[in-house]
Scaffold this motif. Structure first.
Motif, PDB file in Angstrom:
ATOM      1  N   PHE C   5       0.827  -1.197   0.000  1.00 29.31           N
ATOM      2  CA  PHE C   5       0.000   0.000   0.000  1.00 29.31           C
ATOM      3  C   PHE C   5       0.865   1.252   0.000  1.00 29.31           C
ATOM      4  O   PHE C   5       0.614   2.200  -0.737  1.00 29.31           O
ATOM      5  CB  PHE C   5      -0.909  -0.019   1.237  1.00 29.31           C
ATOM      6  N   ILE C   6       1.916   1.228   0.803  1.00 25.10           N
ATOM      7  CA  ILE C   6       2.832   2.365   0.846  1.00 25.10           C
ATOM      8  C   ILE C   6       3.512   2.558  -0.499  1.00 25.10           C
ATOM      9  O   ILE C   6       3.618   3.675  -1.007  1.00 25.10           O
ATOM     10  CB  ILE C   6       3.889   2.166   1.963  1.00 25.10           C
ATOM     11  N   ALA C   7       3.916   1.451  -1.092  1.00 22.80           N
ATOM     12  CA  ALA C   7       4.567   1.529  -2.400  1.00 22.80           C
ATOM     13  C   ALA C   7       3.616   2.155  -3.409  1.00 22.80           C
ATOM     14  O   ALA C   7       3.994   3.026  -4.204  1.00 22.80           O
ATOM     15  CB  ALA C   7       4.988   0.132  -2.862  1.00 22.80           C
ATOM     16  N   LEU C   8       2.369   1.721  -3.364  1.00 29.32           N
ATOM     17  CA  LEU C   8       1.373   2.234  -4.298  1.00 29.32           C
ATOM     18  C   LEU C   8       1.183   3.741  -4.100  1.00 29.32           C
ATOM     19  O   LEU C   8       1.137   4.518  -5.054  1.00 29.32           O
ATOM     20  CB  LEU C   8       0.047   1.498  -4.063  1.00 29.32           C
ATOM     21  N   LEU C   9       1.084   4.140  -2.839  1.00 28.59           N
ATOM     22  CA  LEU C   9       0.903   5.547  -2.513  1.00 28.59           C
ATOM     23  C   LEU C   9       2.066   6.372  -3.035  1.00 28.59           C
ATOM     24  O   LEU C   9       1.883   7.438  -3.628  1.00 28.59           O
ATOM     25  CB  LEU C   9       0.803   5.688  -0.979  1.00 28.59           C
ATOM     26  N   LEU C  10       3.257   5.840  -2.850  1.00 27.04           N
ATOM     27  CA  LEU C  10       4.470   6.524  -3.288  1.00 27.04           C
ATOM     28  C   LEU C  10       4.447   6.731  -4.799  1.00 27.04           C
ATOM     29  O   LEU C  10       4.727   7.816  -5.314  1.00 27.04           O
ATOM     30  CB  LEU C  10       5.680   5.670  -2.888  1.00 27.04           C
ATOM     31  N   ILE C  11       4.080   5.657  -5.502  1.00 27.17           N
ATOM     32  CA  ILE C  11       4.035   5.736  -6.964  1.00 27.17           C
ATOM     33  C   ILE C  11       2.982   6.751  -7.398  1.00 27.17           C
ATOM     34  O   ILE C  11       3.214   7.559  -8.306  1.00 27.17           O
ATOM     35  CB  ILE C  11       3.727   4.342  -7.559  1.00 27.17           C
ATOM     36  N   VAL C  13       1.880   9.383  -5.774  1.00 30.47           N
ATOM     37  CA  VAL C  13       2.381  10.744  -5.527  1.00 30.47           C
ATOM     38  C   VAL C  13       3.402  11.129  -6.590  1.00 30.47           C
ATOM     39  O   VAL C  13       3.362  12.216  -7.166  1.00 30.47           O
ATOM     40  CB  VAL C  13       3.012  10.828  -4.116  1.00 30.47           C
ATOM     41  N   LEU C  14       4.272  10.193  -6.886  1.00 32.09           N
ATOM     42  CA  LEU C  14       5.313  10.433  -7.891  1.00 32.09           C
ATOM     43  C   LEU C  14       4.685  10.761  -9.241  1.00 32.09           C
ATOM     44  O   LEU C  14       5.055  11.731  -9.912  1.00 32.09           O
ATOM     45  CB  LEU C  14       6.188   9.181  -7.999  1.00 32.09           C
ATOM     46  N   LEU C  15       3.702   9.954  -9.621  1.00 34.18           N
ATOM     47  CA  LEU C  15       3.042  10.160 -10.907  1.00 34.18           C
ATOM     48  C   LEU C  15       2.334  11.512 -10.932  1.00 34.18           C
ATOM     49  O   LEU C  15       2.333  12.204 -11.944  1.00 34.18           O
ATOM     50  CB  LEU C  15       2.036   9.035 -11.168  1.00 34.18           C
ATOM     51  N   ALA C  16       1.745  11.880  -9.796  1.00 35.61           N
ATOM     52  CA  ALA C  16       1.019  13.143  -9.740  1.00 35.61           C
ATOM     53  C   ALA C  16       1.972  14.331  -9.815  1.00 35.61           C
ATOM     54  O   ALA C  16       1.614  15.406 -10.283  1.00 35.61           O
ATOM     55  CB  ALA C  16       0.184  13.217  -8.467  1.00 35.61           C
ATOM     56  N   LEU C  17       3.209  14.123  -9.360  1.00 30.96           N
ATOM     57  CA  LEU C  17       4.175  15.223  -9.337  1.00 30.96           C
ATOM     58  C   LEU C  17       4.973  15.365 -10.626  1.00 30.96           C
ATOM     59  O   LEU C  17       5.695  16.331 -10.802  1.00 30.96           O
ATOM     60  CB  LEU C  17       5.141  15.035  -8.150  1.00 30.96           C
ATOM     61  N   VAL C  18       4.829  14.368 -11.533  1.00 32.04           N
ATOM     62  CA  VAL C  18       5.633  14.363 -12.761  1.00 32.04           C
ATOM     63  C   VAL C  18       5.676  15.729 -13.448  1.00 32.04           C
ATOM     64  O   VAL C  18       6.753  16.232 -13.764  1.00 32.04           O
ATOM     65  CB  VAL C  18       5.130  13.270 -13.727  1.00 32.04           C
ATOM     66  N   PRO C  19       4.510  16.373 -13.648  1.00 34.76           N
ATOM     67  CA  PRO C  19       4.556  17.633 -14.406  1.00 34.76           C
ATOM     68  C   PRO C  19       5.359  18.723 -13.727  1.00 34.76           C
ATOM     69  O   PRO C  19       5.792  19.659 -14.392  1.00 34.76           O
ATOM     70  CB  PRO C  19       3.084  18.037 -14.503  1.00 34.76           C
ATOM     71  N   PHE C  20       5.543  18.616 -12.410  1.00 32.15           N
ATOM     72  CA  PHE C  20       6.295  19.669 -11.740  1.00 32.15           C
ATOM     73  C   PHE C  20       7.795  19.447 -11.804  1.00 32.15           C
ATOM     74  O   PHE C  20       8.558  20.285 -11.382  1.00 32.15           O
ATOM     75  CB  PHE C  20       5.848  19.767 -10.268  1.00 32.15           C
ATOM     76  N   MET C  21       8.192  18.272 -12.294  1.00 34.30           N
ATOM     77  CA  MET C  21       9.619  17.977 -12.302  1.00 34.30           C
ATOM     78  C   MET C  21      10.208  18.014 -13.719  1.00 34.30           C
ATOM     79  O   MET C  21      11.400  17.877 -13.895  1.00 34.30           O
ATOM     80  CB  MET C  21       9.864  16.579 -11.706  1.00 34.30           C
ATOM     81  N   SER C 160      -4.853  11.806 -18.883  1.00 33.04           N
ATOM     82  CA  SER C 160      -4.399  10.445 -19.181  1.00 33.04           C
ATOM     83  C   SER C 160      -4.216   9.656 -17.897  1.00 33.04           C
ATOM     84  O   SER C 160      -4.588   8.485 -17.810  1.00 33.04           O
ATOM     85  CB  SER C 160      -3.070  10.457 -19.938  1.00 33.04           C
ATOM     86  N   LEU C 161      -3.631  10.327 -16.897  1.00 29.45           N
ATOM     87  CA  LEU C 161      -3.348   9.641 -15.643  1.00 29.45           C
ATOM     88  C   LEU C 161      -4.637   9.147 -14.992  1.00 29.45           C
ATOM     89  O   LEU C 161      -4.710   8.019 -14.496  1.00 29.45           O
ATOM     90  CB  LEU C 161      -2.587  10.581 -14.699  1.00 29.45           C
ATOM     91  N   ILE C 162      -5.672  10.006 -15.028  1.00 30.59           N
ATOM     92  CA  ILE C 162      -6.941   9.607 -14.405  1.00 30.59           C
ATOM     93  C   ILE C 162      -7.554   8.424 -15.159  1.00 30.59           C
ATOM     94  O   ILE C 162      -7.950   7.413 -14.568  1.00 30.59           O
ATOM     95  CB  ILE C 162      -7.908  10.802 -14.350  1.00 30.59           C
ATOM     96  N   VAL C 163      -7.594   8.528 -16.491  1.00 33.19           N
ATOM     97  CA  VAL C 163      -8.143   7.431 -17.294  1.00 33.19           C
ATOM     98  C   VAL C 163      -7.358   6.151 -17.029  1.00 33.19           C
ATOM     99  O   VAL C 163      -7.923   5.071 -16.805  1.00 33.19           O
ATOM    100  CB  VAL C 163      -8.102   7.782 -18.799  1.00 33.19           C
ATOM    101  N   PHE C 164      -6.049   6.286 -17.011  1.00 33.35           N
ATOM    102  CA  PHE C 164      -5.186   5.130 -16.788  1.00 33.35           C
ATOM    103  C   PHE C 164      -5.442   4.502 -15.422  1.00 33.35           C
ATOM    104  O   PHE C 164      -5.618   3.286 -15.286  1.00 33.35           O
ATOM    105  CB  PHE C 164      -3.719   5.572 -16.909  1.00 33.35           C
ATOM    106  N   ALA C 165      -5.481   5.345 -14.396  1.00 34.74           N
ATOM    107  CA  ALA C 165      -5.630   4.831 -13.034  1.00 34.74           C
ATOM    108  C   ALA C 165      -6.969   4.113 -12.872  1.00 34.74           C
ATOM    109  O   ALA C 165      -7.031   3.006 -12.323  1.00 34.74           O
ATOM    110  CB  ALA C 165      -5.513   5.979 -12.030  1.00 34.74           C
ATOM    111  N   VAL C 166      -8.036   4.732 -13.377  1.00 31.63           N
ATOM    112  CA  VAL C 166      -9.347   4.104 -13.264  1.00 31.63           C
ATOM    113  C   VAL C 166      -9.354   2.768 -14.013  1.00 31.63           C
ATOM    114  O   VAL C 166      -9.800   1.740 -13.488  1.00 31.63           O
ATOM    115  CB  VAL C 166     -10.449   5.046 -13.807  1.00 31.63           C
ATOM    116  N   SER C 167      -8.808   2.770 -15.227  1.00 30.78           N
ATOM    117  CA  SER C 167      -8.813   1.552 -16.036  1.00 30.78           C
ATOM    118  C   SER C 167      -8.032   0.438 -15.341  1.00 30.78           C
ATOM    119  O   SER C 167      -8.503  -0.700 -15.250  1.00 30.78           O
ATOM    120  CB  SER C 167      -8.183   1.815 -17.407  1.00 30.78           C
ATOM    121  N   VAL C 168      -6.834   0.782 -14.880  1.00 37.29           N
ATOM    122  CA  VAL C 168      -5.999  -0.254 -14.267  1.00 37.29           C
ATOM    123  C   VAL C 168      -6.634  -0.762 -12.976  1.00 37.29           C
ATOM    124  O   VAL C 168      -6.565  -1.955 -12.668  1.00 37.29           O
ATOM    125  CB  VAL C 168      -4.569   0.269 -14.021  1.00 37.29           C
ATOM    126  N   TYR C 169      -7.312   0.156 -12.245  1.00 40.19           N
ATOM    127  CA  TYR C 169      -7.995  -0.294 -11.029  1.00 40.19           C
ATOM    128  C   TYR C 169      -9.060  -1.331 -11.376  1.00 40.19           C
ATOM    129  O   TYR C 169      -9.135  -2.395 -10.747  1.00 40.19           O
ATOM    130  CB  TYR C 169      -8.621   0.898 -10.297  1.00 40.19           C
TER     131      TYR C 169
END
Lengths: 286, 246, 330
Positions: C5-11, C13-21, C160-169
């Protein structure tokens, strides 16, 4: 009338080419239980090789034989170098042949550029022939004759020689073939070489009709697939009948409904799958 | 009384090879029937035709009066047919519990549930655990099949079939490859199966098999040669001919 | 539970921060990766979990891309209706093709999917009146879901991230459901599954159709991103590419195809700045992956870790059985 005659002849000639392509494909599939997805690339390579050899001064027939030989050697390298390492992993083998076909296609594009390379027919076969007042393209008749000769030779090879008997035994029942002491690995190599060589030869023979161009491989491979789906795996007779059937369908389809030629081509395959899937795939099911 | 299994005129040939020749058999509800015969007698082939893995050329197979031959395998199973395999046919990368759960799912509507997590289905796992306990594997549910012994796998085969609460159970050499101790254990286990399950068993171990079965059918070259009670079959000269004559 | 669960959360957050990096170029690259990752995960439903290797999966991806373009630009439907219609058309095609391809199994299945895929390619390439042939079709304007403009690199990435996350879920739920268990069972022991009362054909067909559905969703992302679709989207190369992602990363795991999509998309983009052509490289990776990493990167990596720490194998991870090298009995 002329239209129908010419189209019929074109279909037959194209069917002959398809036989050169798909007989080897079918034998390899029947024996090694894997579709060689590099077969279209072998054919294309044969066309390019033929053009190049003739550029270097070889006559048409020498060039055709040399192409067959060169592609046959390539086939051996592929079989010995990669496929054998994956023995027992049929899916891996198929994917490797697909990868190799991409590499071959790209290398061809690098060497021969994106422009089509013409493959000249033999001098004497270029002017049309006149029979009963109709003009016939001579070279198409030549292709037909070559295909028939190839079919007869293959038939004799399969039915009258020790190698042919071993191939038939392997297609029927690999375990039994192994049991009676046939060296299966050697057999694989020889059949792969034979199939590749036939495709290479077919490439040069087909060159004057189709030219050598990027994408020829992707155009030809599905045709071989359809021939084998129609004619059955590992059957020379099936490949022969299937080739001419597909030759007709493809040619008339292209001439009459250019937009849908490809779809029409696959319709018989779909029909076969719906109506009698067992019969045609019985050999490859396992 | 309607027989549990009624086979009439069942025939099957592959080209020139006749594997089943006009077999007719009636097995009463609750009966323990043993099928014996030399290798190649067509015993497993007979099972395969009852289950639908193989389509016979002619004949009829009725389960409690209902014709099976028109049904697909899965529908025959839904009618109360279960079997074990002589060659172990398990899911080696999964746990024993998971194997039995797959067996349970086969007869339940939940198998088309695309959404809820399987591992939260505790009622399924409880049932699976019961089935494992029945064959003496109650403590091993979380082990992977790949890590178990051959004897344990044989028991698992049995647990998967029993979990489905079949009316007719076909056992294809349930003792094959077991040590003498394991044989005794598994055959003791077989005797605990309640009588509402009819059992047809193929077995080579005569000691165990003869003790277990009430009725015996001897097959040879796809044909029923002798049929009767234990004593009748043993006394019949044709049985001796088949087993000793050659 | 906690560790993954922690790993998932980390990923997340990382994915959500991509555009800022990153700058726009890399953000776009990430959007592209998300699209292909979904495509590869969809294929993996049948390849990894179902044991059915398809070489025609680009058909559903490309049909959705073409259909949404045609419905929107030619038929004049609005964005949402076009999208639903396109996914419907692609899924319907998968339903029909599935019936045909599932007449066979193993390599015959592979051949039929290839041939069926080529039919779609033939239509896209030759039926110029419908598809504009080799020229391809332009998709003029990205949609604006809930009135939000997604023309910028960053906003499209989040879309894309939202579509991807929902689909993969959803796919994750399916894989862990009783149906997912049946699908894997049908892959490993089809005969036994029938004898247990399962409808193996129907299980496979349902998986095939689902796989087509999610490929179609990926196809929508693709055409929204590119604003253009050409016969390449339905070509054998495209089918091979997505199969490579799946196999390279490791079929029969959920994360494998994503890793494969990341690697292949990166290599493709990096390579295209140095060499003109990508096909030879694609072929080469294909050969190397099959010969040297038959089970893929993720299972191999996981085996490596679990060898160091034998107790660490999480028992609750039914979605990704460790070292699931299924003996495909078909």
């Amino acid at each position: 009338m002329q239209f129908w005659l010419i189209q019929t002849l074109n279909s037959i000639a194209f069917g002959g080419l398809l036989f050169l392509l798909s007989s080897g494909f079918s034998l390899i599939f029947g024996l090694m239980r894997m579709p060689n997805l590099a077969h279209g690339a072998f054919f294309m390579l044969g066309a390019y090789f033929g053009a190049t050899f003739m550029n270097w001064g070889a006559n048409f027939w020498i060039a055709a034989l040399l192409s067959g030989l060169a592609v046959g050697v390539l086939g051996v390298i592929l079989e010995r170098g990669l496929l054998r390492k994956l023995a027992g992993n049929a899916q891996g083998q198929v994917l490797v042949t697909l990868g190799v076909s991409f590499i071959i296609a790209d290398v061809c594009l690098m060497v021969w550029t994106g422009d089509p390379v013409p493959v000249p027919a033999p001098q004497w076969a270029r002017p049309p022939m006149f029979l009963m007042g109709y003009a016939f393209p001579t070279y198409r008749l030549v292709v037909l004759v070559i295909a028939v000769i190839a079919a007869v030779l293959l038939y004799l090879l399969m039915e009258r020689t020790r190698l042919g008997a071993m191939i038939r035994a392997g297609v029927d029942d690999m375990e039994m073939a192994r049991g009676v002491g046939i060296r299966v690995s050697l057999l694989f190599m020889m059949v792969f070489m034979l199939g590749a060589a036939l495709a290479g030869l077919g490439g040069t023979i087909g060159g004057p009709i189709m030219q050598a161009y990027p994408g020829l491989d992707a155009d030809m491979l599905p045709l071989a697939l359809v021939v084998v789906i129609l004619g059955g795996v590992g059957s020379l007779m099936g490949a022969f009948v299937g080739s001419f059937a597909v030759g007709f369908i493809y040619n008339f389809g292209t001439a009459l409904f250019p937009d849908f030629a490809y779809v029409i081509l696959f319709l018989p395959m779909v029909a076969v799958l719906v109506l009698m899937p067992e019969g045609l795939f019985a050999g490859s099911r396992q | 009384m309607i027989p549990a299994l009624e086979i009439t005129g069942l025939s099957k040939r592959f080209g020139g090879l006749v594997v089943t020749r006009d077999i007719t058999m009636r097995i009463a509800p609750g009966e323990r029937r043993l099928i014996i015969g030399p290798n190649g007698a067509g015993k497993t082939t007979l099972f395969n035709q009852i289950t639908g893995d193989l389509r016979p050329d002619a004949g009829s197979v009725r389960l409690f009066g209902e014709e099976l031959l028109k049904l697909r395998t899965k529908d025959r199973v839904a009618k109360g047919l279960a079997r074990t395999y002589q060659i172990l046919t398990l899911f080696p990368q999964d746990t024993l519990l998971h194997n039995v759960v797959l067996a349970l799912l086969g007869l339940r509507g939940e198998r088309w549930d695309f959404w809820r997590a399987l591992r939260r289905r505790s009622e399924l796992f409880d049932l699976a655990h019961d089935a494992l306990t029945q064959v003496g594997l109650g403590g091993s549910g979380d082990r992977l099949v790949a890590e178990t012994s051959y004897g344990e796998r044989r028991r698992l085969e049995l647990a998967m079939a029993l979990a489905q609460k079949p009316k007719l159970l076909l056992l294809d050499e349930p003792l094959a490859g077991l040590s003498q101790n394991e044989r005794n254990a598994v055959s003791a286990l077989l005797t605990t199966i309640p009588r509402d399950v009819t059992i047809v068993m193929i077995e080579h171990d005569m000691d165990v098999a003869l003790a277990f079965a009430e009725q015996i059918t001897v097959l040879h070259f796809g044909e029923v040669i002798v049929e009767g009670t234990r004593a009748e079959v043993v006394a019949d000269p044709r049985t001796r001919e088949i087993y000793l004559g050659e | 539970m906690t560790r993954s669960f922690i790993a998932l959360l980390l990923i997340a957050v990382l994915l959500a921060l991509v555009p800022f990096m990153m700058d726009d170029f890399f953000i776009n690259l990430c959007s592209q990766i998300l699209c292909y990752a979904l495509f590869a995960v969809s294929l993996n439903l049948i390849v990894g979990y179902g044991g059915m290797t398809s070489l025609g999966h680009a058909a559903y991806f490309g049909i959705a891309a073409y259909a949404v373009t045609w419905l929107h630009t030619v038929a004049g439907w609005d964005h949402l209706t076009s999208a639903i219609g396109a996914v419907g058309v692609a899924t319907g095609t998968a339903a029909v093709f599935g019936v045909l391809a599932l007449r066979a199994s193993g390599l015959s299945f592979l051949m039929i999917t290839l041939a069926l895929g080529q039919i779609v390619w033939g239509v896209a390439y030759r039926w110029v009146a419908l598809t504009q042939g080799d020229n391809g079709m332009r998709f003029p304007q990205r949609p604006a879901p809930f009135g939000i403009d997604i023309n910028g690199a960053m906003s499209f990435y989040y879309f894309s991230l939202i579509v991807f996350a929902v689909s993969v879920y959803v796919i994750w739920r399916v894989v862990n459901s009783p149906f997912g268990a049946s699908l894997r069972g049908a892959r490993d022991q089809p005969r036994r599954m029938r004898m247990l009362g399962h409808d193996v054909w129907m299980i496979r067909w349902a998986a095939f159709v689902m796989s087509g559905f999610w490929a179609a969703v990926a196809g929508l992302l693709f055409v929204y991103y590119q604003k253009f679709v050409s016969p390449y989207a339905v070509s054998l190369q495209q089918s091979a590419e997505v199969l490579l992602m799946t196999i390279l990363g490791g079929a029969s795991t959920l994360t494998g195809p994503m890793v494969g999509a990341i690697i292949v998309t990166l290599v493709k983009n990096v390579a295209s700045t140095y060499v003109e052509r990508w096909n030879a490289l694609l072929g080469l990776i294909f050969v190397l992956a099959v010969v040297f990493m038959p089970t893929g990167l993720v299972p191999g990596f996981r085996r490596l870790i679990s060898r160091k720490k034998p107790a660490a194998a999480p028992a609750d991870e039914t979605a990704t059985p460790p070292a699931a090298a299924p003996e495909r009995a078909s």
